[in-house]
Design a protein around this motif. Structure first.
Motif, PDB file in Angstrom:
ATOM      1  N   PHE A   1       0.826  -1.208   0.000  1.00  0.00           N
ATOM      2  CA  PHE A   1       0.000   0.000   0.000  1.00  0.00           C
ATOM      3  C   PHE A   1       0.863   1.263   0.000  1.00  0.00           C
ATOM      4  O   PHE A   1       1.629   1.478   0.952  1.00  0.00           O
TER       5      PHE A   1
ATOM      6  N   LYS B   1      -1.069   6.782   6.223  1.00  0.00           N
ATOM      7  CA  LYS B   1      -1.920   7.930   5.913  1.00  0.00           C
ATOM      8  C   LYS B   1      -3.151   7.848   6.820  1.00  0.00           C
ATOM      9  O   LYS B   1      -3.798   6.806   6.910  1.00  0.00           O
TER      10      LYS B   1
ATOM     11  N   LEU C   1      -9.283   1.498   6.721  1.00  0.00           N
ATOM     12  CA  LEU C   1      -9.335   0.569   5.586  1.00  0.00           C
ATOM     13  C   LEU C   1      -8.228  -0.489   5.719  1.00  0.00           C
ATOM     14  O   LEU C   1      -8.454  -1.681   5.455  1.00  0.00           O
ATOM     15  N   LEU C   2      -7.047  -0.054   6.158  1.00  0.00           N
ATOM     16  CA  LEU C   2      -5.939  -0.999   6.360  1.00  0.00           C
ATOM     17  C   LEU C   2      -6.307  -2.038   7.425  1.00  0.00           C
ATOM     18  O   LEU C   2      -6.117  -3.247   7.229  1.00  0.00           O
TER      19      LEU C   2
ATOM     20  N   GLU D   1       0.005   4.050   0.765  1.00  0.00           N
ATOM     21  CA  GLU D   1      -0.398   4.888   1.911  1.00  0.00           C
ATOM     22  C   GLU D   1       0.379   4.537   3.187  1.00  0.00           C
ATOM     23  O   GLU D   1       0.279   5.236   4.186  1.00  0.00           O
TER      24      GLU D   1
ATOM     25  N   SER E   1      -6.155   8.889   6.739  1.00  0.00           N
ATOM     26  CA  SER E   1      -7.423   8.524   6.108  1.00  0.00           C
ATOM     27  C   SER E   1      -7.477   7.056   5.669  1.00  0.00           C
ATOM     28  O   SER E   1      -8.540   6.541   5.333  1.00  0.00           O
ATOM     29  N   PHE E   2      -6.327   6.378   5.702  1.00  0.00           N
ATOM     30  CA  PHE E   2      -6.262   4.982   5.241  1.00  0.00           C
ATOM     31  C   PHE E   2      -6.252   3.981   6.401  1.00  0.00           C
ATOM     32  O   PHE E   2      -6.398   2.781   6.197  1.00  0.00           O
ATOM     33  N   GLN E   3      -6.116   4.494   7.632  1.00  0.00           N
ATOM     34  CA  GLN E   3      -5.968   3.593   8.791  1.00  0.00           C
ATOM     35  C   GLN E   3      -7.088   2.552   8.892  1.00  0.00           C
ATOM     36  O   GLN E   3      -6.821   1.366   9.019  1.00  0.00           O
TER      37      GLN E   3
END
Length: 384
Positions: A325, A347, A353-354, A327, A349-351
């Motif tokens: 990723f 990132k 989703l990860l 991000e 905003s990606f936490q």
């Protein structure tokens, strides 16, 4: 987050009086610099927004009365009768009392209540946070005039003597000395330190807890220490000015260790290179270059896994998985090894989703729950 009001209310309910002081002492993360502390190297920790809370008040007698919210348990002892106990948690407080008395501090009896939200067993140093909270609270309660570094040292000695863990100073130092928005570059040789900016911008620090602790951990730790000491001895035969791996270069290892023992060479070389990575990470922080910081984290994990051999399948999987990723700028195992957490630069905003993606894959592969812990770099020990 635990509130001051909550702690105050519980203390009053349990002890029947108002507490004199409430202290908050945080857990910590380490950005980079692993297994360097016992080699007189550098570490780069900072406190987090998860902490141990201690409320204290004086008593009329010489009794120490403790209560731990986590265990819903009291512990009582006369101040003159303190010694290490089989029940684990009181030792972190009693060890501090013992150290204070060795320094000639005049203490009386006291009540102490402890609660916290540092996840236990995740390698975030809840024990150091408790020692520092207790030390700080007793310092103000009995007006002992101790400095912050003294409180950190007392916490470390409490852990050695009463908890039986021969830890370095990093955990206690980070708990007491941290400053929000910064990391502490700590020299483990002389405890000199400086603050480096930790301006994360659109990024955040996410911990992924493997929820494993392999039994190898303590024996491997002792083996690594022994390898480092053996490497230093080999170099000292040619250079008497060398005291620890801190003074050693890769060239010295190439000349005087590699021809004799390749395993000792590999372990020592990791430590020398880890200190160099830490310097590069500090430079990256000063220049606001998070990509470079992340790259140093990935490299550190590679060294910890392949050269120093203190990782495990679960940690390696988590680090390898996030590399796909863009991000995620960096990741590595954090702490002694063989379990615990990975630290990830992600990132913001990606936490979520990860976490959503990695949790089921990890569960399927290892049959284990993955715990994600979002942390914010924070200030050190303080009175509330």
């Amino acid at each position: 987050m635990i509130s001051k009001e909550q702690v105050e209310h519980r203390y009053k309910t349990l002890f029947g009086t108002e507490p004199s002081h409430i202290v908050r002492s945080p857990g910590r993360i380490n950005i980079i610099g692993e297994h360097t502390d016992y080699n007189e190297g550098f570490v780069l920790p900072t406190a987090i927004d998860k902490a141990i809370y201690v409320a204290v008040g004086r008593r009329e007698d010489n009794q120490i009365r403790l209560y731990a919210e986590d265990f819903r348990a009291y512990f009582d002892v006369a101040i003159d009768d303190i010694q290490p106990v089989d029940l684990g948690w009181p030792n972190y407080i009693l060890g501090v009392v013992h150290q204070l008395r060795l320094r000639g501090a005049q203490l009386g009896g006291f009540n102490l209540y402890v609660d916290g939200d540092v996840p236990l067993g995740a390698g975030l140093s809840s024990s150091a946070a408790l020692e520092c909270a207790a030390g700080y609270a007793l310092n103000v309660l009995f007006d002992l005039q101790l400095g912050r570094v003294d409180i950190a040292k007392i916490g470390q000695l409490a852990e050695h003597t009463y908890a039986g863990v021969n830890c370095g100073i990093m955990d206690q130092f980070a708990s007491v000395m941290s400053k929000a928005g910064h990391v502490v570059k700590l020299d483990c040789r002389d405890l000199s330190f400086s603050y480096k900016p930790l301006a994360l911008g659109d990024y955040a620090i996410l911990l992924l807890n493997t929820n494993v602790k392999h039994s190898l951990a303590s024996s491997a730790y002792n083996d690594r220490r022994a390898a480092c000491e053996a490497g230093v001895k080999l170099v000292q035969q040619h250079n008497a000015a060398v005291n620890s791996l801190r003074d050693v270069t890769v060239e010295m290892l190439d000349n005087w260790v590699k021809p004799i023992d390749t395993d000792i060479y590999t372990k020592c070389r990791f430590v020398v290179e880890e200190n160099e990575r830490l310097d590069r990470a500090c430079k990256a922080l000063e220049e606001g270059d998070l990509d470079e910081l992340g790259e140093q984290m990935f490299q550190a994990h590679e060294g910890l896994s392949k050269a120093y051999e203190v990782s495990c399948a679960e940690l390696d999987f988590l680090v390898d998985y996030v590399k796909q990723f863009p991000e995620v700028l960096g990741a590595r195992m954090m702490g002694g090894g063989f379990g615990g957490c990975t630290i990830n630069l992600v990132k913001t905003s990606f936490q979520d989703l990860l976490i959503e993606r990695i949790t089921p894959v990890y569960k399927e592969k290892f049959g284990l729950e993955l715990t994600a812990i979002k942390v914010i770099p924070s200030d050190g020990t303080a009175l509330l």
